[in-house]
Design an enzyme around this catalytic site. Structure first.
Site, PDB file in Angstrom:
ATOM      1  CE  LYS A   1      43.683  33.660  36.352  1.00 40.05           C
ATOM      2  NZ  LYS A   1      45.000  33.535  35.320  1.00 40.05           N
TER       3      LYS A   1
ATOM      4  CD  GLU B   1      45.448  48.173  44.240  1.00 38.25           C
ATOM      5  OE1 GLU B   1      45.399  49.339  43.863  1.00 38.25           O
ATOM      6  OE2 GLU B   1      45.462  48.091  45.473  1.00 38.25           O
TER       7      GLU B   1
ATOM      8  CB  CYS C   1      49.834  49.946  37.174  1.00 39.41           C
ATOM      9  SG  CYS C   1      50.467  49.608  38.616  1.00 39.41           S
TER      10      CYS C   1
ATOM     11  CD  GLU D   1      47.761  50.401  31.856  1.00 41.85           C
ATOM     12  OE1 GLU D   1      46.970  49.816  31.571  1.00 41.85           O
ATOM     13  OE2 GLU D   1      48.323  50.744  32.870  1.00 41.85           O
TER      14      GLU D   1
HETATM   15  P1  NAD Z   1      44.729  41.352  32.622  1.00 38.78           P
HETATM   16  O1  NAD Z   1      43.373  42.272  33.275  1.00 38.78           O
HETATM   17  O2  NAD Z   1      44.637  41.037  31.059  1.00 38.78           O
HETATM   18  O3  NAD Z   1      44.824  40.137  33.386  1.00 38.78           O
HETATM   19  C1  NAD Z   1      44.981  40.119  34.718  1.00 38.78           C
HETATM   20  C2  NAD Z   1      44.550  38.722  35.429  1.00 38.78           C
HETATM   21  O4  NAD Z   1      43.159  38.707  35.438  1.00 38.78           O
HETATM   22  C3  NAD Z   1      45.131  37.503  34.801  1.00 38.78           C
HETATM   23  O5  NAD Z   1      45.580  36.652  35.822  1.00 38.78           O
HETATM   24  C4  NAD Z   1      44.072  37.064  33.989  1.00 38.78           C
HETATM   25  O6  NAD Z   1      44.145  35.636  33.648  1.00 38.78           O
HETATM   26  C5  NAD Z   1      42.982  37.504  34.552  1.00 38.78           C
HETATM   27  N1  NAD Z   1      41.796  37.753  34.096  1.00 38.78           N
HETATM   28  C6  NAD Z   1      41.527  38.052  32.738  1.00 38.78           C
HETATM   29  N2  NAD Z   1      40.139  38.338  32.363  1.00 38.78           N
HETATM   30  C7  NAD Z   1      39.614  37.714  33.436  1.00 38.78           C
HETATM   31  C8  NAD Z   1      38.161  37.582  33.633  1.00 38.78           C
HETATM   32  N3  NAD Z   1      37.173  37.705  32.826  1.00 38.78           N
HETATM   33  N4  NAD Z   1      37.922  37.079  34.860  1.00 38.78           N
HETATM   34  C9  NAD Z   1      38.698  36.827  35.660  1.00 38.78           C
HETATM   35  N5  NAD Z   1      39.892  36.769  35.597  1.00 38.78           N
HETATM   36  C10 NAD Z   1      40.406  37.382  34.378  1.00 38.78           C
HETATM   37  O7  NAD Z   1      46.014  42.308  32.963  1.00 38.78           O
HETATM   38  P2  NAD Z   1      47.429  42.026  32.536  1.00 38.78           P
HETATM   39  O8  NAD Z   1      47.827  42.332  31.129  1.00 38.78           O
HETATM   40  O9  NAD Z   1      47.868  40.705  33.233  1.00 38.78           O
HETATM   41  O10 NAD Z   1      48.021  43.111  33.321  1.00 38.78           O
HETATM   42  C11 NAD Z   1      48.478  44.536  32.976  1.00 38.78           C
HETATM   43  C12 NAD Z   1      47.361  45.403  33.452  1.00 38.78           C
HETATM   44  O11 NAD Z   1      47.404  45.338  35.033  1.00 38.78           O
HETATM   45  C13 NAD Z   1      47.747  46.921  33.250  1.00 38.78           C
HETATM   46  O12 NAD Z   1      46.313  47.387  32.770  1.00 38.78           O
HETATM   47  C14 NAD Z   1      48.341  47.503  34.592  1.00 38.78           C
HETATM   48  O13 NAD Z   1      48.144  48.918  34.544  1.00 38.78           O
HETATM   49  C15 NAD Z   1      47.687  46.805  35.589  1.00 38.78           C
HETATM   50  N6  NAD Z   1      48.396  46.654  36.808  1.00 38.78           N
HETATM   51  C16 NAD Z   1      47.908  47.567  37.786  1.00 38.78           C
HETATM   52  C17 NAD Z   1      48.420  47.571  39.015  1.00 38.78           C
HETATM   53  C18 NAD Z   1      47.907  48.495  40.088  1.00 38.78           C
HETATM   54  O14 NAD Z   1      48.367  48.250  41.315  1.00 38.78           O
HETATM   55  N7  NAD Z   1      46.946  49.448  39.855  1.00 38.78           N
HETATM   56  C19 NAD Z   1      49.641  46.842  39.157  1.00 38.78           C
HETATM   57  C20 NAD Z   1      50.073  45.963  38.314  1.00 38.78           C
HETATM   58  C21 NAD Z   1      49.258  45.937  37.054  1.00 38.78           C
END
Ligand code: NAD
Length: 476
Positions: free
Chosen positions: A175, A251, A285, A379
């Site tokens: 997804k 992650e 991130c 962040e």
């Molecule tokens: P997000 O948590 O809002 O969403 C990520 C994904 O999770 C999306 O596909 C979203 O639809 C899904 N999602 C949201 N709520 C959910 C739930 N309750 N159940 C299941 N799925 C759900 O994050 P984002 O805004 O898309 O990405 C940015 C974040 O990702 C930042 O915090 C960044 O640091 C982190 N990030 C971490 C890494 C790493 O390797 N540590 C890499 C890239 C991004």
């Protein structure tokens, strides 16, 4: 308008209820694609397809050589379709084409090649036992993997999950984030063309909470959940996964410390520090968003860093010369811009930067903030860096560790002993010394503290995406 469906059981399909949503191009701020909007029922349908491909299909039963050949073919196709894939990610989330075409798509292809070869070449262990038995390990595929990806490296992050899961014989439901759906559908189309059997890689689009994402995390038919996204979402997913004791790899967010010592090569430190926090408009991130500079060189460093930040080319992400594009969405722009107000309200100052036209935030350097201020602790996920002076090595280490995150840090110094000492003292998953973002895909990748649970990469991915099994045999 382009159109992107779910890919389930080898077919590109609409949602069961026919619902769709639009993906908005953050540069034009207009919709550019129509995407199937999945519900819990669509997610369940995708999981059933992955389940039957795992339980009855050929994929988990193939040799590593057979699977590897198909994954290499997929990597070939990603390279052949690099322009289309890069354009999709750029249209979805505004990342400059120089970065999607120059980095993200080649790296996605490399992820498939790496894990195909890694799975084939890493032999199972054998343990000759003094008691006259011998023991060995089998790495059985884990089953159905739910891969939930963020929007900041759409294709690249998806491949980082999908490639090892497939290489180790699992089937997958991916997804992608709702802000960046297109490249996932293209990936699944190409996977079918490469010869992946139907149902092995499924894509379901939709939102997270009360939607397709949440349904995946609650499914009893899912054997592994690999998630990249915000720490708060990671908590919800952990809780949902606990109901079925489904193993999770998380992650999560970061607030990377970047420590510049007075003895560093300052030119080199400036170059890397700029890349570390302004690449992908800071929507990384790993961003080095807290910059600690030793007081003796603070003024000199700040002047050079500011000049380099102001020289970055801002503009249309489709222009190959653009280095910094818009933020990924209007909502995200509002969040990042809000942090600039939070900073100034707390008494800090914008040394350079601020909001630009449309959804642009210019490279922003914040000075005069406190270590415990929100701007230093939270962040922001935008092109915003807090620069703070420090005096002693111990002060820098203490400040760097003083956050709930622990994903990564950077250290710039010419003192070898100090580089090792500081690396050891930092509570993070990765330390880059005199560089940034350089990766060996065998090395562990992940975060400490609120930045994650578990590690991925090489054998770390193997541990997560397989069920290691011990077989012990009596030899007499
Ligand atoms: P997000 O948590 O809002 O969403 C990520 C994904 O999770 C999306 O596909 C979203 O639809 C899904 N999602 C949201 N709520 C959910 C739930 N309750 N159940 C299941 N799925 C759900 O994050 P984002 O805004 O898309 O990405 C940015 C974040 O990702 C930042 O915090 C960044 O640091 C982190 N990030 C971490 C890494 C790493 O390797 N540590 C890499 C890239 C991004």
């Amino acid at each position: 308008m382009e159109s992107f469906g779910h890919v389930i059981a080898g077919e590109e399909v609409a949602s069961i209820d026919g619902a769709t949503f639009e993906s908005v191009d953050p540069w034009t701020r207009r919709p550019w694609a129509t995407v199937a909007l999945g519900s819990a029922e669509d997610a369940a349908r995708a999981v059933r397809a992955a389940r039957s491909a795992f339980d009855e299909g050929p994929w988990p039963r193939m040799s590593h050589e057979e699977r590897g050949a198909i994954l290499h073919r997929l990597a070939d196709l990603l390279e052949r379709h690099a322009d289309e894939l890069a354009a999709a990610d750029t249209a979805d989330m505004g990342k400059p084409i120089a970065q999607t075409r120059g980095h993200d798509v080649p790296r996605a292809a490399r992820n498939f090649r790496f894990f195909a070869d890694h799975a084939r070449l890493t032999a199972a262990e054998r343990f000759p036992m003094p008691s006259g038995h011998h023991a060995y390990t089998e790495y059985d595929p884990a089953g159905v993997v739910a891969a939930i990806a963020p929007w900041n490296f759409p294709l690249m992050m998806a491949s980082w999950k999908v490639a090892p899961a497939l290489a180790w014989g699992n089937t997958v439901v991916l997804k992608p984030a709702e802000q960046s759906p297109a490249s996932a559908t293209i990936l699944a189309r190409l996977a079918l063309e490469a010869g992946l059997p139907p149902g092995v890689l499924n894509v379901v689009h939709g939102y997270g909470p009360d939607s397709a994402g949440q349904a995946l995390t609650e499914s009893p038919l899912v054997d592994r959940i690999t998630f990249t996204g915000e720490s708060a979402t990671g908590r919800l997913i952990s809780k949902a996964a606990a109901a079925h004791l489904t193993p999770v790899s998380l992650e999560l967010g970061g607030k990377g410390a970047n420590i510049v010592f007075a003895d560093a090569d300052l030119g080199q430190a400036v170059d890397w520090s700029i890349k570390a926090v302004f690449g992908n408009s800071g929507q990384v991130c790993l961003a080095g968003s807290r910059l600690y500079v030793q007081r003796e060189v603070y003024d000199e460093f700040l002047a050079a860093f500011t000049a380099a930040a102001e020289a970055l080319v801002i503009g249309d992400p489709r222009d190959p010369a653009t280095q910094l594009g818009p933020l990924s969405s209007g909502e995200h722009f509002a969040k990042v811009a809000g942090y600039l107000d939070i900073a100034t309200a707390a008494g800090a100052r914008l040394h350079t930067g601020g909001v630009g036209d449309g959804w642009i935030v210019r490279p922003t350097v914040v000075v005069g903030a406190g270590q415990r201020d929100r701007i230093t602790q939270e962040e922001i996920f935008g092109p915003v860096v807090v620069v703070l002076p420090f005096d002693e090595e111990a002060d820098a280490v203490a400040a760097a560790n003083d956050t709930r995150y622990g994903l990564n840090a950077m250290v710039f110094t010419r003192d070898l002993a100090r580089a090792h000492r500081v690396a050891r003292a930092l509570r993070v998953g990765t330390v880059w010394t005199n560089c940034f973002f350089v990766r060996d895909l065998r090395a562990p990748f992940g975060g400490a503290k609120d930045s994650g649970v578990g590690r991925e990469g090489g054998t770390y991915s193997r541990e997560f995406f397989t069920e290691p099994k011990a077989v012990i045999m009596e030899l007499s």
